[in-house]
Design a protein around this motif. Sequence first.
Motif, PDB file in Angstrom:
ATOM      1  N   ILE A  84       0.839  -1.205   0.000  1.00 33.39           N
ATOM      2  CA  ILE A  84       0.000   0.000   0.000  1.00 33.39           C
ATOM      3  C   ILE A  84       0.872   1.253   0.000  1.00 33.39           C
ATOM      4  O   ILE A  84       0.640   2.188  -0.775  1.00 33.39           O
ATOM      5  N   GLY A  85       1.897   1.283   0.831  1.00 32.38           N
ATOM      6  CA  GLY A  85       2.800   2.429   0.860  1.00 32.38           C
ATOM      7  C   GLY A  85       3.508   2.639  -0.465  1.00 32.38           C
ATOM      8  O   GLY A  85       3.694   3.775  -0.919  1.00 32.38           O
ATOM      9  N   THR A  86       3.896   1.538  -1.103  1.00 21.48           N
ATOM     10  CA  THR A  86       4.564   1.617  -2.404  1.00 21.48           C
ATOM     11  C   THR A  86       3.649   2.262  -3.438  1.00 21.48           C
ATOM     12  O   THR A  86       4.053   3.168  -4.172  1.00 21.48           O
ATOM     13  N   ILE A  87       2.408   1.819  -3.482  1.00 22.40           N
ATOM     14  CA  ILE A  87       1.475   2.349  -4.474  1.00 22.40           C
ATOM     15  C   ILE A  87       1.075   3.776  -4.125  1.00 22.40           C
ATOM     16  O   ILE A  87       0.974   4.640  -5.013  1.00 22.40           O
ATOM     17  N   GLU A  88       0.877   4.055  -2.847  1.00 18.08           N
ATOM     18  CA  GLU A  88       0.569   5.435  -2.456  1.00 18.08           C
ATOM     19  C   GLU A  88       1.687   6.390  -2.860  1.00 18.08           C
ATOM     20  O   GLU A  88       1.441   7.540  -3.217  1.00 18.08           O
ATOM     21  N   ALA A  89       2.930   5.921  -2.823  1.00 15.86           N
ATOM     22  CA  ALA A  89       4.064   6.759  -3.214  1.00 15.86           C
ATOM     23  C   ALA A  89       3.991   7.143  -4.690  1.00 15.86           C
ATOM     24  O   ALA A  89       4.579   8.151  -5.104  1.00 15.86           O
ATOM     25  N   LEU A  90       3.250   6.372  -5.472  1.00 14.45           N
ATOM     26  CA  LEU A  90       3.123   6.635  -6.909  1.00 14.45           C
ATOM     27  C   LEU A  90       1.887   7.466  -7.260  1.00 14.45           C
ATOM     28  O   LEU A  90       1.859   8.109  -8.309  1.00 14.45           O
ATOM     29  N   LEU A  91       0.871   7.424  -6.411  1.00 16.83           N
ATOM     30  CA  LEU A  91      -0.390   8.096  -6.727  1.00 16.83           C
ATOM     31  C   LEU A  91      -0.307   9.615  -6.505  1.00 16.83           C
ATOM     32  O   LEU A  91       0.463  10.077  -5.663  1.00 16.83           O
ATOM     33  N   PRO A  92      -1.121  10.393  -7.209  1.00 15.92           N
ATOM     34  CA  PRO A  92      -1.123  11.860  -7.043  1.00 15.92           C
ATOM     35  C   PRO A  92      -1.900  12.287  -5.790  1.00 15.92           C
ATOM     36  O   PRO A  92      -3.004  12.810  -5.867  1.00 15.92           O
ATOM     37  N   LEU A  93      -1.289  12.055  -4.632  1.00 21.18           N
ATOM     38  CA  LEU A  93      -1.955  12.321  -3.364  1.00 21.18           C
ATOM     39  C   LEU A  93      -1.660  13.710  -2.800  1.00 21.18           C
ATOM     40  O   LEU A  93      -2.203  14.070  -1.762  1.00 21.18           O
ATOM     41  N   ASP A  94      -0.797  14.456  -3.452  1.00 20.59           N
ATOM     42  CA  ASP A  94      -0.512  15.830  -3.022  1.00 20.59           C
ATOM     43  C   ASP A  94      -0.158  16.661  -4.255  1.00 20.59           C
ATOM     44  O   ASP A  94      -0.113  16.136  -5.375  1.00 20.59           O
ATOM     45  N   GLU A  95       0.070  17.935  -4.044  1.00 23.61           N
ATOM     46  CA  GLU A  95       0.302  18.848  -5.165  1.00 23.61           C
ATOM     47  C   GLU A  95       1.540  18.468  -5.980  1.00 23.61           C
ATOM     48  O   GLU A  95       1.514  18.489  -7.211  1.00 23.61           O
ATOM     49  N   ALA A  96       2.618  18.100  -5.310  1.00 24.16           N
ATOM     50  CA  ALA A  96       3.853  17.749  -6.019  1.00 24.16           C
ATOM     51  C   ALA A  96       3.651  16.518  -6.902  1.00 24.16           C
ATOM     52  O   ALA A  96       4.077  16.493  -8.065  1.00 24.16           O
ATOM     53  N   ARG A  97       2.977  15.504  -6.378  1.00 21.19           N
ATOM     54  CA  ARG A  97       2.745  14.289  -7.164  1.00 21.19           C
ATOM     55  C   ARG A  97       1.724  14.524  -8.275  1.00 21.19           C
ATOM     56  O   ARG A  97       1.831  13.932  -9.348  1.00 21.19           O
ATOM     57  N   HIS A  98       0.770  15.396  -8.016  1.00 21.80           N
ATOM     58  CA  HIS A  98      -0.181  15.752  -9.075  1.00 21.80           C
ATOM     59  C   HIS A  98       0.580  16.414 -10.237  1.00 21.80           C
ATOM     60  O   HIS A  98       0.342  16.108 -11.400  1.00 21.80           O
ATOM     61  N   ARG A  99       1.507  17.295  -9.898  1.00 19.45           N
ATOM     62  CA  ARG A  99       2.309  17.973 -10.924  1.00 19.45           C
ATOM     63  C   ARG A  99       3.160  16.958 -11.685  1.00 19.45           C
ATOM     64  O   ARG A  99       3.287  17.031 -12.906  1.00 19.45           O
ATOM     65  N   GLU A 100       3.743  15.992 -10.970  1.00 18.34           N
ATOM     66  CA  GLU A 100       4.522  14.944 -11.636  1.00 18.34           C
ATOM     67  C   GLU A 100       3.668  14.199 -12.662  1.00 18.34           C
ATOM     68  O   GLU A 100       4.114  13.927 -13.776  1.00 18.34           O
TER      69      GLU A 100
END
Length: 196
Positions: A84-100
């Motif tokens: 779960i942590g691995t996949i959460e690290a990939l998902l757009p869960l915050d602004e920086a990851r959304h930008r990625e």
Amino acid sequence: MPRQVDHDARRREVAEVAARLISQVGVERVTVRELAKAAGYSTAIVSHYFADKRQLLLFTYQAAAQAAQARVDAVLEHAPDDLIGTIEALLPLDEARHREWQVWLSFWGMAIGDPEFAAEQRGRAFNTRKRIEKVLRTMADNGKLAKDTDFDLIARELLTMVNGLAVQAGFDPADWPPESLRKVLLQAVKPLTAKA
């Protein structure tokens, strides 16, 4: 004596500005001139670090991918079987990851007609899938997953889910807030752990 410039840091800084602009206006509308202005540099300085827009975009994509990999590494260093942590690290869960993800989605469009970009995309997807597969195997070794699991198939399914969720959240973030992304993720992994 002239001030020392950290060239790698400056390249990363320009890439961060490029990622922000891509997420705001799309890759087609980002120009070296606009990027230089937003970064507070001259076009000559940006051109010193990147031969052209294509090279800049490739570096920006790679920087976003490296940031995601660093998040996954941090999770796995702490708990090598934390799916779960691995996949959460990939998902757009915050602004920086959304930008990625905005950068990656823009890059995907470019990769359709560019063999080098397509190879980069294939390589990143393959490596991510193999990392998920390794987590699944570690879970099985730790008794959290059935030993006869088709690890490759499950890793493919989970990567497809990540991509699908990220695309939906990228285009409709109001309908896909972080709690909804996490809820779908938990629902998807629940049957896996029930088989152990």
